[in-house]
Design a protein around this motif. Sequence first.
Motif, PDB file in Angstrom:
ATOM      1  N   ARG A 160       1.522   9.067  -6.441  1.00  0.00           N
ATOM      2  CA  ARG A 160       2.024  10.325  -6.103  1.00  0.00           C
ATOM      3  C   ARG A 160       2.844  10.832  -7.487  1.00  0.00           C
ATOM      4  O   ARG A 160       2.829  11.967  -7.949  1.00  0.00           O
ATOM      5  N   LYS A 174       0.860  -1.221   0.141  1.00  0.00           N
ATOM      6  CA  LYS A 174       0.028  -0.111  -0.116  1.00  0.00           C
ATOM      7  C   LYS A 174       0.723   1.347  -0.113  1.00  0.00           C
ATOM      8  O   LYS A 174       0.495   2.058  -0.732  1.00  0.00           O
ATOM      9  N   GLN A 223       1.138   4.297  -2.955  1.00  0.00           N
ATOM     10  CA  GLN A 223       0.878   5.591  -2.757  1.00  0.00           C
ATOM     11  C   GLN A 223       1.871   6.258  -3.364  1.00  0.00           C
ATOM     12  O   GLN A 223       1.867   7.488  -3.839  1.00  0.00           O
TER      13      GLN A 223
END
Length: 132
Positions: free
Chosen positions: A25, A17, A21
């Motif tokens: 980004r 996870k 992320q």
Amino acid sequence: MAALKQSQIEQLTRKLKQDYQTLLREVREELDNTGDQHRIDLLNSEPGDAGDESLANALADFNVAIVDRQVQEMRDIEAALRRVGDGTYGVCIDCGDDIGFTRLQAYPTAKRCIVCQEQREKQYAQESHPKL
């Protein structure tokens, strides 16, 4: 080889996870910063020539390749998280044996145990050589 413990699965899930992320980004930043700005800057500089346009196109292709690689990594993470959800995470898709925790720590999206992965790489390495 022992199956993964729940604490190991939770640790790897957190890593997956976090990696997702980070990639999300990076993709957003790349898309925000890229656009055609590099190309426009190079084409608007005086004097322009075919070399400038070629460089601008190469930069655009490079940026697309980066985003494509990042998106593929995100898809691999999504697939790994689905395997966590259905209880098949850490099980080799080829032989059904457990994938070692140390391998998953190094490569959390691994679908194959190290033995099957090595066999696959050898097989595809041989297939990539042109034959006359």
